[in-house]
Design a protein around this motif. Sequence first.
Motif, mmCIF file in Angstrom:
data_model
loop_
_atom_site.group_PDB
_atom_site.id
_atom_site.type_symbol
_atom_site.label_atom_id
_atom_site.label_comp_id
_atom_site.label_asym_id
_atom_site.label_seq_id
_atom_site.Cartn_x
_atom_site.Cartn_y
_atom_site.Cartn_z
ATOM 1 N N CYS A 1 9.365 -31.718 89.020
ATOM 2 C CA CYS A 1 8.103 -31.472 88.308
ATOM 3 C C CYS A 1 7.244 -32.723 88.293
ATOM 4 O O CYS A 1 6.021 -32.645 88.470
ATOM 5 C CB CYS A 1 8.375 -31.032 86.876
ATOM 6 S SG CYS A 1 9.011 -29.355 86.768
ATOM 7 N N LEU B 1 3.708 -27.585 95.688
ATOM 8 C CA LEU B 1 5.077 -27.073 95.630
ATOM 9 C C LEU B 1 5.572 -26.719 97.028
ATOM 10 O O LEU B 1 6.691 -27.093 97.413
ATOM 11 C CB LEU B 1 5.153 -25.838 94.714
ATOM 12 C CG LEU B 1 6.488 -25.081 94.765
ATOM 13 C CD1 LEU B 1 7.645 -25.957 94.292
ATOM 14 C CD2 LEU B 1 6.417 -23.806 93.926
ATOM 15 N N ILE C 1 10.808 -25.907 88.060
ATOM 16 C CA ILE C 1 9.401 -25.856 87.668
ATOM 17 C C ILE C 1 9.153 -25.024 86.426
ATOM 18 O O ILE C 1 8.128 -25.180 85.770
ATOM 19 C CB ILE C 1 8.495 -25.393 88.837
ATOM 20 C CG1 ILE C 1 8.806 -23.970 89.218
ATOM 21 C CG2 ILE C 1 8.612 -26.344 90.008
ATOM 22 C CD1 ILE C 1 7.872 -23.454 90.285
#
Lengths: 429, 429
Positions: free
Chosen positions: A164, A182, A199
């Motif tokens: 993250c 991502l 995430i």
Amino acid sequence: MTEPLKIALAGLGTVGGGVIRLLEANAALIARRAGRPIEVVAVSARDRSKDRGVDLSRFRWVDDTGALAVLDGVDVVVELIGGADGPALALARNSIAAGRAFVTANKAMIAHHGLELAEAAERRGVALKYEAAVAGGIPVIKGLREGAAANELAHVYGILNGTCNYILSTMEAEGRDFAEVLAEAQALGFAEADPSFDIDGVDAAHKLSILASLAFGTRIDFDSVAVTGIRHVIAADIAEAAALGFKVRLLGYAETRPDGLFQRVHPHLVPVAHPLAHVSGSLNAVVAEGNFVGRLLFEGRGAGDGPTASAVVADLIDIARGEYGPAFAMPVSALADRPAADAGEGRGRAYLRFTVEDKVGVLAEIAAAMRDSNVSIESLIQRGVMPDGSVLVAIVTHDCPERCVTQALERLEGSPSIRGRPMLMHILD
Amino acid sequence: MTEPLKIALAGLGTVGGGVIRLLEANAALIARRAGRPIEVVAVSARDRSKDRGVDLSRFRWVDDTGALAVLDGVDVVVELIGGADGPALALARNSIAAGRAFVTANKAMIAHHGLELAEAAERRGVALKYEAAVAGGIPVIKGLREGAAANELAHVYGILNGTCNYILSTMEAEGRDFAEVLAEAQALGFAEADPSFDIDGVDAAHKLSILASLAFGTRIDFDSVAVTGIRHVIAADIAEAAALGFKVRLLGYAETRPDGLFQRVHPHLVPVAHPLAHVSGSLNAVVAEGNFVGRLLFEGRGAGDGPTASAVVADLIDIARGEYGPAFAMPVSALADRPAADAGEGRGRAYLRFTVEDKVGVLAEIAAAMRDSNVSIESLIQRGVMPDGSVLVAIVTHDCPERCVTQALERLEGSPSIRGRPMLMHILD
């Protein structure tokens, strides 16, 4: 104490290979520091034939991982399989029952079953250690269990998930949106093919629940961690935050409150002057605030084979030295059983971002909802129209009860002028 | 293990008072974490009648501090007197000889006599602990001795003196000169009336020599630490550094090199992107770089009664738990005896600042000295004339052997165009 400490290793993935490489590369130094050699004697994994880049021929291969628990001549079982239940948990229970010390990097298992395992380890008089389960190579379990042990800790919080943090800092540096970054992180191997544990904040929540227990002397309570991940953070949130003097970070945050234990994983706005604002990329960092020591910060690499292996072997060295005790700093029976605090009772500043229609009266509607919920606005930024015709409204509230912010958002629910769901981030003050 | 751990406390200054307050304020929590209560049973200090803001009537008062070493019913002697030798050292030797565990915050004594004391403690089988001696409340002794123990460490460095960091960051924030800020710090109680131990780098050198031993498994060698303090840093240096993207910090820096152990305390230029650049005010921070864990950072309050007491009591909790071993991570006999490295063999970038006459040819003279010593210039800034008619020339060199920079400075020694002594700072890369 020159008899080697004999290890059985379950799981030969990235971390397992790292542990073998580390024990080999630093063998002489480790023997000096530990007072005796640390030797892997047996290994087990699903697939014997897989090439792991390490020579396994020196070790006894055990097909049945569960059999490591009772193998003769083993002092410590190291579990690097993963998963909260299943083979990892069975191995933990059986190893401890058989009087073996147990070392794991498994945050999910410790978050869910750590207390049960710690009680079993106490009864059997063996070590249960899990430094690698939280923040990879950073010795933060030790930092809380021992280093800060003299303090009543008010808060413990930090950046607990490197994936993250990598995504958020890349979004920040490059002005790109979540999905794009991502996808790139997955292509580069920085994020899992199924990234949801990371995430969506579950991984950070596992770690936070463990830190909270150590910090506050309370029973681990993973189920009461309120979890929100980073999926809904957009590039514009990061830009607005920057304009206001903040960085966006996914924080695990825990504190003790009069009404109970508060634990939350959520995207936060961190003031640029706060040390966590400078923690970028895949680094992890943990802050603990004690009533005598003040603020402590521990920072380093939170994942990867090297850092995780470093933490696993630190646990082994403690065991080799005979320097260990109750897994959660005190006997499980001494841990307090605190209820979950009501998040609404908390106070703070909040960041709210609405994506709205470009039409008359929307701002008045939002402002009225704030006023009617007793939320006072510290700053409001409305930028020009986006390519899709929508308008972003970013608000920072004054310090207020969280329940008021929740109420304001409820008032606005279903408003035809607001597109999608509003973004709420808490401000670390 | 419900028998209390019984403490005799020598020295009732700021830190001694802090330890008493901490043990009282957090007594219940400490007893849970330590597995048993920790109780002060006897105290000693120079002046019994002095008001210290803590109630001492509960404790046995001992006039002769040295007598604490052999007092009946004492498990641990805590020394908070200070001074490398004298009563502190006598108390340490006698306490250990009498089979008492010994805890100290005394960096000077550990730097000079730590190995002797550790050997005595090993022979007697008692604990010798000194977490509070380095970086106050930050558990960095534990971080190196245990947390990073699996690693071969390449470097250990950090901001080890809060007074110097306070002065440098105040100079930076306010653009003021050293003498002025020092005087203000003294008036505010942030600097000692005799500040030389702090600002000349001796205090940081004590701490660095201890960290180096733990990091590298080498014998403490305080005498070979090269020490330069911050007296000669001027406001213009900090401004030039800022223009070049650096902050000025007094760092202790140690590494192992092929030719031996390198230890230096010196003002450095720290890139603004480095975490140490964000360590401001009186905070301390230590960085250790390991071959598996990568870079670890520990940050917190390096002085003051609360943080120091936190570290002292953390040591007591370790002792109460029975979780301790060799003071320097391994038996003293296992520590390597490495020669001091030749600083000239090191490489790096350097910052040089000359205060020169405002006349033709000075720059050519400096540039020629650099060229003739094989020092290549990365950047050079010459600002306008100062109020006293002098001109500042600030140079950043390319990476080069340190001996070349030393040679260049030697070539310029005695030049009539250069006023005062040039300032040399190393760049942390």
